[in-house]
Design a protein around this motif. Sequence first.
Motif, PDB file in Angstrom:
ATOM      1  N   ILE A 138      -4.355  19.210   9.454  1.00 29.39           N
ATOM      2  CA  ILE A 138      -3.506  18.031   9.305  1.00 29.39           C
ATOM      3  C   ILE A 138      -2.916  18.052   7.910  1.00 29.39           C
ATOM      4  CG2 ILE A 138      -3.443  15.520   9.207  1.00 29.39           C
ATOM      5  CD1 ILE A 138      -5.261  15.383  11.514  1.00 29.39           C
ATOM      6  N   ILE A 139      -1.611  18.042   7.855  1.00 28.46           N
ATOM      7  CA  ILE A 139      -0.882  18.152   6.594  1.00 28.46           C
ATOM      8  C   ILE A 139      -0.197  16.821   6.314  1.00 28.46           C
ATOM      9  CG2 ILE A 139       0.896  19.376   5.319  1.00 28.46           C
ATOM     10  CD1 ILE A 139      -1.556  21.075   6.032  1.00 28.46           C
ATOM     11  N   PHE A 140      -0.408  16.307   5.116  1.00 32.12           N
ATOM     12  CA  PHE A 140       0.127  15.015   4.721  1.00 32.12           C
ATOM     13  C   PHE A 140       1.446  15.150   3.968  1.00 32.12           C
ATOM     14  CE2 PHE A 140      -3.158  11.818   5.545  1.00 32.12           C
ATOM     15  CZ  PHE A 140      -4.212  12.623   5.896  1.00 32.12           C
ATOM     16  N   GLY A 141       2.267  14.138   4.094  1.00 26.59           N
ATOM     17  CA  GLY A 141       3.442  14.023   3.256  1.00 26.59           C
ATOM     18  C   GLY A 141       3.081  13.403   1.917  1.00 26.59           C
ATOM     19  N   LYS A 142       4.108  13.153   1.086  1.00 26.31           N
ATOM     20  CA  LYS A 142       3.855  12.601  -0.247  1.00 26.31           C
ATOM     21  C   LYS A 142       3.714  11.088  -0.225  1.00 26.31           C
ATOM     22  CE  LYS A 142       6.118  16.264  -2.823  1.00 26.31           C
ATOM     23  NZ  LYS A 142       7.139  16.617  -3.832  1.00 26.31           N
ATOM     24  N   GLY A 143       4.105  10.461   0.867  1.00 27.00           N
ATOM     25  CA  GLY A 143       3.887   9.032   1.011  1.00 27.00           C
ATOM     26  C   GLY A 143       5.040   8.161   0.574  1.00 27.00           C
ATOM     27  N   THR A 144       5.012   6.961   1.100  1.00 28.26           N
ATOM     28  CA  THR A 144       5.944   5.900   0.706  1.00 28.26           C
ATOM     29  C   THR A 144       5.128   4.770   0.114  1.00 28.26           C
ATOM     30  OG1 THR A 144       7.592   6.392   2.407  1.00 28.26           O
ATOM     31  CG2 THR A 144       7.563   4.157   1.521  1.00 28.26           C
ATOM     32  N   ARG A 145       5.492   4.351  -1.093  1.00 31.69           N
ATOM     33  CA  ARG A 145       4.799   3.214  -1.725  1.00 31.69           C
ATOM     34  C   ARG A 145       5.558   1.945  -1.339  1.00 31.69           C
ATOM     35  NH1 ARG A 145       5.202   7.068  -5.267  1.00 31.69           N
ATOM     36  NH2 ARG A 145       6.909   6.113  -6.414  1.00 31.69           N
ATOM     37  N   LEU A 146       4.888   1.110  -0.565  1.00 27.54           N
ATOM     38  CA  LEU A 146       5.484  -0.133  -0.070  1.00 27.54           C
ATOM     39  C   LEU A 146       4.964  -1.300  -0.888  1.00 27.54           C
ATOM     40  CD1 LEU A 146       7.113  -1.729   2.077  1.00 27.54           C
ATOM     41  CD2 LEU A 146       5.015  -1.772   3.452  1.00 27.54           C
ATOM     42  N   HIS A 147       5.895  -2.128  -1.355  1.00 18.86           N
ATOM     43  CA  HIS A 147       5.523  -3.323  -2.117  1.00 18.86           C
ATOM     44  C   HIS A 147       6.163  -4.525  -1.449  1.00 18.86           C
ATOM     45  CE1 HIS A 147       4.137  -5.754  -5.357  1.00 18.86           C
ATOM     46  NE2 HIS A 147       5.355  -6.035  -5.802  1.00 18.86           N
ATOM     47  N   ILE A 148       5.337  -5.476  -1.047  1.00 23.40           N
ATOM     48  CA  ILE A 148       5.811  -6.691  -0.403  1.00 23.40           C
ATOM     49  C   ILE A 148       5.891  -7.789  -1.453  1.00 23.40           C
ATOM     50  CG2 ILE A 148       5.458  -8.347   1.457  1.00 23.40           C
ATOM     51  CD1 ILE A 148       5.898  -5.427   2.365  1.00 23.40           C
ATOM     52  N   LEU A 149       7.075  -8.312  -1.620  1.00 19.18           N
ATOM     53  CA  LEU A 149       7.314  -9.343  -2.633  1.00 19.18           C
ATOM     54  C   LEU A 149       7.066 -10.723  -2.041  1.00 19.18           C
ATOM     55  CD1 LEU A 149      10.637  -7.794  -3.935  1.00 19.18           C
ATOM     56  CD2 LEU A 149       8.387  -7.643  -5.024  1.00 19.18           C
ATOM     57  N   ALA A 191       0.864  -1.184   0.000  1.00 20.03           N
ATOM     58  CA  ALA A 191       0.000   0.000   0.000  1.00 20.03           C
ATOM     59  C   ALA A 191       0.899   1.233   0.000  1.00 20.03           C
ATOM     60  CB  ALA A 191      -0.900   0.031   1.235  1.00 20.03           C
ATOM     61  N   SER A 192       0.282   2.396  -0.018  1.00 22.53           N
ATOM     62  CA  SER A 192       1.007   3.647   0.215  1.00 22.53           C
ATOM     63  C   SER A 192       0.789   4.059   1.662  1.00 22.53           C
ATOM     64  CB  SER A 192       0.503   4.750  -0.721  1.00 22.53           C
ATOM     65  OG  SER A 192       0.863   4.489  -2.055  1.00 22.53           O
ATOM     66  N   TYR A 193       1.838   4.553   2.279  1.00 22.37           N
ATOM     67  CA  TYR A 193       1.777   4.954   3.682  1.00 22.37           C
ATOM     68  C   TYR A 193       2.116   6.437   3.775  1.00 22.37           C
ATOM     69  CZ  TYR A 193       1.439   0.049   4.781  1.00 22.37           C
ATOM     70  OH  TYR A 193       1.005  -1.252   4.848  1.00 22.37           O
ATOM     71  N   PHE A 194       1.285   7.153   4.512  1.00 21.91           N
ATOM     72  CA  PHE A 194       1.444   8.600   4.647  1.00 21.91           C
ATOM     73  C   PHE A 194       1.582   8.977   6.112  1.00 21.91           C
ATOM     74  CE2 PHE A 194       0.445   9.901   0.369  1.00 21.91           C
ATOM     75  CZ  PHE A 194      -0.351   8.881  -0.126  1.00 21.91           C
ATOM     76  N   CYS A 195       2.487   9.899   6.372  1.00 21.70           N
ATOM     77  CA  CYS A 195       2.469  10.538   7.677  1.00 21.70           C
ATOM     78  C   CYS A 195       1.711  11.844   7.544  1.00 21.70           C
ATOM     79  CB  CYS A 195       3.876  10.763   8.233  1.00 21.70           C
ATOM     80  SG  CYS A 195       4.807  12.108   7.482  1.00 21.70           S
ATOM     81  N   ALA A 196       1.057  12.223   8.600  1.00 20.66           N
ATOM     82  CA  ALA A 196       0.255  13.439   8.605  1.00 20.66           C
ATOM     83  C   ALA A 196       0.454  14.121   9.945  1.00 20.66           C
ATOM     84  CB  ALA A 196      -1.221  13.101   8.382  1.00 20.66           C
ATOM     85  N   ARG A 197       0.837  15.380   9.910  1.00 20.03           N
ATOM     86  CA  ARG A 197       1.102  16.067  11.169  1.00 20.03           C
ATOM     87  C   ARG A 197       0.017  17.100  11.431  1.00 20.03           C
ATOM     88  NH1 ARG A 197       3.751  17.549   7.026  1.00 20.03           N
ATOM     89  NH2 ARG A 197       4.251  19.713   6.569  1.00 20.03           N
ATOM     90  N   ARG A 198      -0.416  17.111  12.681  1.00 18.31           N
ATOM     91  CA  ARG A 198      -1.422  18.079  13.110  1.00 18.31           C
ATOM     92  C   ARG A 198      -0.707  19.193  13.826  1.00 18.31           C
ATOM     93  NH1 ARG A 198      -6.891  16.001  15.241  1.00 18.31           N
ATOM     94  NH2 ARG A 198      -8.156  17.776  14.651  1.00 18.31           N
TER      95      ARG A 198
END
Lengths: 110, 115
Positions: free
Chosen positions: A98-109, A85-92
């Motif tokens: 709440i402001i989100f980052g651009k995310g990390t796309r994680l792929h499990i092989l 999935a894509s994972y986002f951090c968001a800071r309040r």
Amino acid sequence: SQQGEEDPQALSIQEGENATMNCSYKTSINNLQWYRQNSGRGLVHLILIRSNEREKHSGRLRVTLDTSKKSSSLLITASRAADTASYFCARRGRDDKIIFGKGTRLHILP
Amino acid sequence: GAGVSQTPSNKVTEKGKYVELRCDPISGHTALYWYRQSLGQGPEFLIYFQGTGAADDSGLPNDRFFAVRPEGSVSTLKIQRTERGDSAVYLCASSLTVGPSYGYTFGSGTRLTVV
């Protein structure tokens, strides 16, 4: 840009390995949250860590927060295919936005 | 309802037309937020409501965008004279209230395509 910095932008690991994603921010925060997003649609709230906390756990998730370095990390242990999935951090911030980052796309092989 | 509901789930409109996107938050949630997400990017803040009033609308890109929440529950995001650059997924989220201990519950979003 409203968005903070997350790294890596993309991460591929073997199933069963641990995945670590990092997030940095620039302004003071009330809390920092991590979200997961599948297929570019709904975001699922994973974990929230307040500014006075340093570490939180939820199942296979571990989040750390270092306010002196303005950074956070999300660790997923014993990764599974369903963690892809894509994972986002968001800071309040103090203004309650709440402001989100651009995310990390994680792929499990497999 | 049990979750945040957004309608329609997909909307295709012609350039220059007016569109309304609806968000039905979790019952009892006083805070409601709108975000816009383009492909490969994180959600971008647009506006948030605490009750009926817009507490912060600093993220609205221009005066073609407007949002209301007249009874403190359902919210409508309105876009006038749509442009192709408005194409994105529009996400709504609600929270029990504002404060450092509360996370958001997101809806599934409305995918807006302006052709």
